[in-house]
Design a protein around this motif. Structure first.
Motif, short mmCIF file in Angstrom:
data_model
loop_
_atom_site.label_atom_id
_atom_site.label_comp_id
_atom_site.label_asym_id
_atom_site.label_seq_id
_atom_site.Cartn_x
_atom_site.Cartn_y
_atom_site.Cartn_z
N ALA A 89 -2.39 3.55 7.54
CA ALA A 89 -1.04 4.04 7.82
C ALA A 89 0.02 2.96 7.65
CB ALA A 89 -0.98 4.59 9.24
N ASN A 90 -0.33 1.80 7.06
CA ASN A 90 0.64 0.72 6.92
C ASN A 90 1.76 1.13 5.97
OD1 ASN A 90 -2.20 -0.18 7.34
ND2 ASN A 90 -1.19 -2.12 7.81
N PRO A 91 3.02 1.00 6.36
CA PRO A 91 4.13 1.36 5.48
C PRO A 91 4.17 0.46 4.24
CG PRO A 91 4.86 1.14 7.75
CD PRO A 91 3.48 0.58 7.69
N PRO A 92 4.16 1.01 3.04
CA PRO A 92 4.14 0.19 1.82
C PRO A 92 5.52 -0.33 1.43
CG PRO A 92 4.00 2.51 1.25
CD PRO A 92 4.01 2.45 2.75
N ASP A 93 6.12 -1.07 2.33
CA ASP A 93 7.43 -1.69 2.08
C ASP A 93 7.19 -3.11 1.59
OD1 ASP A 93 9.85 -2.98 2.20
OD2 ASP A 93 10.43 -2.16 4.15
N TRP A 111 0.00 -4.43 -3.76
CA TRP A 111 -0.53 -3.24 -3.10
C TRP A 111 0.56 -2.16 -2.99
CZ3 TRP A 111 0.72 -0.73 1.55
CH2 TRP A 111 -0.17 0.28 1.92
N CYS A 112 1.77 -2.59 -2.64
CA CYS A 112 2.86 -1.63 -2.53
C CYS A 112 3.10 -0.93 -3.87
CB CYS A 112 4.14 -2.33 -2.07
SG CYS A 112 4.08 -2.89 -0.35
N ALA A 113 3.06 -1.71 -4.95
CA ALA A 113 3.27 -1.13 -6.27
C ALA A 113 2.18 -0.11 -6.59
CB ALA A 113 3.31 -2.22 -7.33
N ASP A 114 0.95 -0.43 -6.23
CA ASP A 114 -0.16 0.49 -6.49
C ASP A 114 -0.07 1.75 -5.64
OD1 ASP A 114 -1.21 -1.24 -8.33
OD2 ASP A 114 -2.68 -2.13 -6.96
N ARG A 116 3.01 -11.92 -2.72
CA ARG A 116 2.67 -11.35 -4.03
C ARG A 116 1.54 -10.33 -3.91
NH1 ARG A 116 2.68 -16.75 -5.69
NH2 ARG A 116 0.44 -16.74 -6.10
N ALA A 117 0.53 -10.68 -3.11
CA ALA A 117 -0.59 -9.76 -2.94
C ALA A 117 -0.14 -8.46 -2.28
CB ALA A 117 -1.69 -10.43 -2.10
#
Length: 794
Positions: free
Chosen positions: A420-424, A787-790, A782-783
């Motif tokens: 549930a981590n927000p991909p910000d 993940w956010c981009a994916d 960067r890592a």
């Protein structure tokens, strides 16, 4: 109180036939008499002295007493004395004579079950129940066989029937608990185990079954473990002299991750039952998994003396001795156990690790492969191979990656809910550190400065700690910077996964690999959206599909090394670690060769890294410099036999013993001070020095290194390059030997380098914590952004 530590298998049955209308054998069937000759036989049966019972029972039969009670008692004695066919023939004879009586059929079923003839036993127990549907022994035993066959539902139904007709039968309630647990009814199972405990408060098995159920991964009530702890705590207060309750409470505390309290409770149990092995075994096992290695050794040595035929005790003792660097003794113990019990996967794995650490790398790898052949599905065996291969001369990066991938593939994985981590990509991040070595240990010395200097506005740190030593100096530094310090000892992989996810960790950094107290199996369940491998058994790629990134640098993994890693390479700007020099370090002293008149080479690395080819190389250096000396210092050399073995290896190559000095364990300040006797460090290969190279440089001593293809072979290359000493890196064994000879010939240059090396190191990126913290923070960001981009972040 006596602790009942014997296993209580379903359908254990009685030693005396239960005649209709009578509670003990010897009661009369209509028209039967019971001569005195049978009575001693009955008493011997009750005492478990089956062979001795045969004579009086046979005598009774010869005197004409062929009563059913006499015959069944004789059948029981014959069965336990080893003549099962005779016993079964008698049971069938009695059953034929009295076809409505369930007892001889039950005894026949018991004999079949004891011999492992489960299908025949099941059929025979069903015959018992046709004669007497309310016979508890048959209901329990048949349900036990159904459980073994993976049929918990019909077993549960039989046991519910049994508990209805025999509510005071503790084993019925315990077996019902097992059946309910197998049908994922953890709450009901725990109630059944508690019922069994109340009927038999002296049976440790029942309490431990309840403990296991209270923390079962399938138990959807997260408060069940705490509730059961509260119940057990109240029970201990009400019955403070019951060692079973104390032992159960201790094991539940262990499973809840409260190891210090667990040890206290188990110690209380052993005090209450000093003559019982079970509480002592439990205490020894928990101590063996803790940081209290010396206390564990004391308990396990006592156990091994009291229970000399128990291979698990000896295996645990050997494992703890290895953590205390007493590998030679551990190896002797394990070889002795193998000689007694034959091939055993767990013992072979520990033996492989111990064998590596006394410098027998090829033999160690062979032992690990033998363990895999013995049990191809065992993760432990594959871990042993992963932990021994990096030390063996000739292991390639591709070979090591394949072994790591095989080990990873064997790890158990369970379905997990979506993260549930927000991909910000720009928000502050929670970074979790998973480790059993957040203290004065290579992991601690090489990572704490970087963690301390992460931007606190961008990163908050949670430490998931095993083998915690919270008041230890390096541990205190981690605790100061950490938002949460969570001790996860005793938590299952599933429970650890839950804890990590509940704390909202965005980036999980593993600092344990497949080493001691490793939790890679938990990482396989995905503890966080981004998982990164860093230091701590970082010999090469983890091979874990769920490990996303691998922290490295341009020297550890030059361009072109990417195919040797399952992870994406997260290269830092400078080196992949930041060294924290200990405040207790002695001052650098003048080059010892100036006073000695000869050069002293040294290596303070683990003997696991010193292969036969390394010894041959060092011997050649000593042959080319006839007055040079070599000092080897490490924990294993405290053992005289191990030290003598290495001297013999050099002697076989023509190097006199007086030119080689072996030194054993010492405190860290003394360890650092002994670099004052060394002019040049000779790095081992293919597993190079890591922290030891940094320590040598800090003490003014340069290292000659020979990098290879694996990550473990390039640690010194990274540290020397980062410290501004790339000219001490060689490309072949011949170059390594030539450099040792040429550097030893220029004492002026060595003395000059030594005098300024500490300051050079202090000013280099290797010790520049703020610079490293910025580099680490940028890499973590960067890592995270990847993940956010994916995950289609806006």
């Amino acid at each position: 109180m006596t602790v009942d530590v014997r296993p209580a298998p379903p359908g254990a049955g009685l030693h005396r036939p239960n005649l209709p209308g009578a509670s003990l054998p010897g009661a009369n069937l209509p028209g039967a008499s019971l001569p005195g000759a049978i009575l001693p036989g009955i008493d011997l049966l009750a005492a478990g002295r089956f062979k001795e019972a045969l004579a009086p029972l046979r005598l009774a039969l010869s005197l004409g007493n062929a009563a059913p009670a006499t015959l069944l008692n004789l059948a029981i004695a014959e069965d336990h004395a080893g003549d099962r066919q005779c016993a079964r023939r008698i049971c069938r004879q009695v059953a034929a004579a009295l076809p409505d009586w369930d007892e001889p059929v039950l005894r026949l079923a018991e004999s079949l079950r004891a011999a492992g003839e489960h299908t025949a036993a099941e059929q025979t127990y069903r015959q018992v129940l046709e004669l007497n549907p309310a016979r508890p022994e048959a209901l329990i035993a048949l349900s036990g066989l159904l459980l073994m066959r993976g049929q918990p539902e019909p077993a549960r139904d039989l046991l519910l029937q049994c508990c209805g007709v025999a509510p005071d039968n503790a084993e019925a309630w315990n077996t019902l608990g097992l059946a309910l647990r197998a049908t994922d009814a953890a709450g009901l199972a725990l109630s059944a185990f508690i019922a069994a405990q109340r009927l038999r408060p002296d049976c440790l098995d029942y309490v431990l079954n309840g403990v296991e159920t209270a923390v079962d991964a399938k138990n959807l009530d997260p408060g069940q473990g705490d509730a059961e702890l509260a119940r057990l705590s109240v029970a201990c207060e009400q019955n403070p002299l019951n060692p079973v309750l104390q032992a159960g409470r201790g094991m539940l505390l262990e499973r809840l991750g409260r190891r210090p309290e667990a040890i206290d409770a188990l110690e209380a149990a052993t005090e209450l039952a000093p003559d019982e092995l079970a509480p002592l075994r439990l205490l020894g096992g928990v101590l063996a998994r803790s940081s209290r290695a010396r206390q564990a050794v004391a308990v396990l040595r006592r156990l091994s003396a009291l229970d000399p035929e128990n291979p698990q005790v000896h295996n645990d003792l050997a494992a703890v001795l290895m953590r205390l660097h007493q590998h030679a003794e551990a190896r002797t113990i394990l070889l002795d156990v193998l000689g007694k019990i034959g091939p055993n996967t767990a013992i072979l794995c520990n033996l492989a690790n111990a064998t590596t650490c006394v410098g027998l790398q090829d033999e160690a790898v062979a032992l690990a492969r033998r363990a895999i052949e013995l049990d191809p599905e065992a993760v432990l065996a594959r871990r042993a191979l992963c932990n021994t291969l990096p030390y063996r001369d000739g292991t390639t990066g591709a070979e090591l990656l394949a072994a790591m991938r095989d080990c990873s593939a064997a790890l158990a994985r369970s379905p997990q809910p979506p993260l549930a981590n927000p991909p910000d990509p720009h928000r502050p991040l929670v970074v979790g550190l998973l480790s059993g070595t957040l203290r004065s240990h290579p992991v601690g010395w090489l990572t704490v400065a970087g963690i301390e200097t992460l931007d606190p506005d961008q990163f908050s740190v949670i430490c998931l700690v095993q083998n915690a030593a919270p008041e230890e100096p390096i541990a205190r530094r981690y605790r100061v910077v950490a938002r949460n310090w969570i001790e996860v000892d005793g938590l299952t992989d599933a429970a650890l996964t839950t804890v990590a996810r509940e704390h909202g960790i965005d980036i999980l950094i593993d600092l344990g690999g497949y080493g001691d107290a490793a939790r890679m199996a938990a990482c396989a369940n995905r503890l966080a959206p981004v998982q990164i491998k860093w230091v701590g058994m970082q010999a090469h790629s983890s091979g874990l599909a769920e490990m996303d990134w691998f922290i490295t640098d341009r020297w550890e993994t030059p361009d072109g090394f990417e195919p040797l890693y399952s992870e994406k390479l997260l290269r830092l700007d400078d080196g992949y670690v930041c060294y924290s020099p200990p405040p207790h370090s002695p001052d650098v002293v003048t080059l010892p060769a100036l006073a000695n008149g000869f050069v002293t080479f040294g290596c303070f690395n683990n003997l696991a890294k010193i292969t036969p080819r390394v010894i041959e190389t060092w011997a050649e250096i000593l042959r080319r410099i006839p007055n040079a000396r070599l000092v080897l210092k490490t924990h294993q050399l405290s053992d005289a036999a191990t030290a003598d073995g290495f001297l013999a290896d050099f002697a076989a190559l023509g190097i006199a013993a007086e030119r080689i000095e072996t030194r054993g364990s010492s405190g860290h300040r003394a360890f650092m001070g002994q670099y004052g006797d060394i002019d040049i460090v000779l790095d081992p290969f293919p597993y190079s020095g890591g922290l030891t190279t940094c320590e040598a440089l800090w003490m003014g001593v340069p290292t000659i290194t020979l990098p290879g293809q694996t990550f473990a072979s390039r640690h010194s290359t990274s540290h020397l390059s980062n410290a501004g000493l790339p000219d001490w890196i060689t490309g072949s064994v011949d170059e390594y030997i030539a450099m040792a000879v040429s550097r030893a010939a220029d004492l002026t240059a060595l003395a000059t380098l030594r005098a300024g090396l500490r300051q050079q190191l202090r000013q280099s990126p290797l010790c520049d914590a703020p610079r490293f913290g910025r580099s680490l923070g940028a890499a973590l960001r960067r890592a995270w952004q990847a993940w956010c981009a994916d995950n289609q972040c806006c």
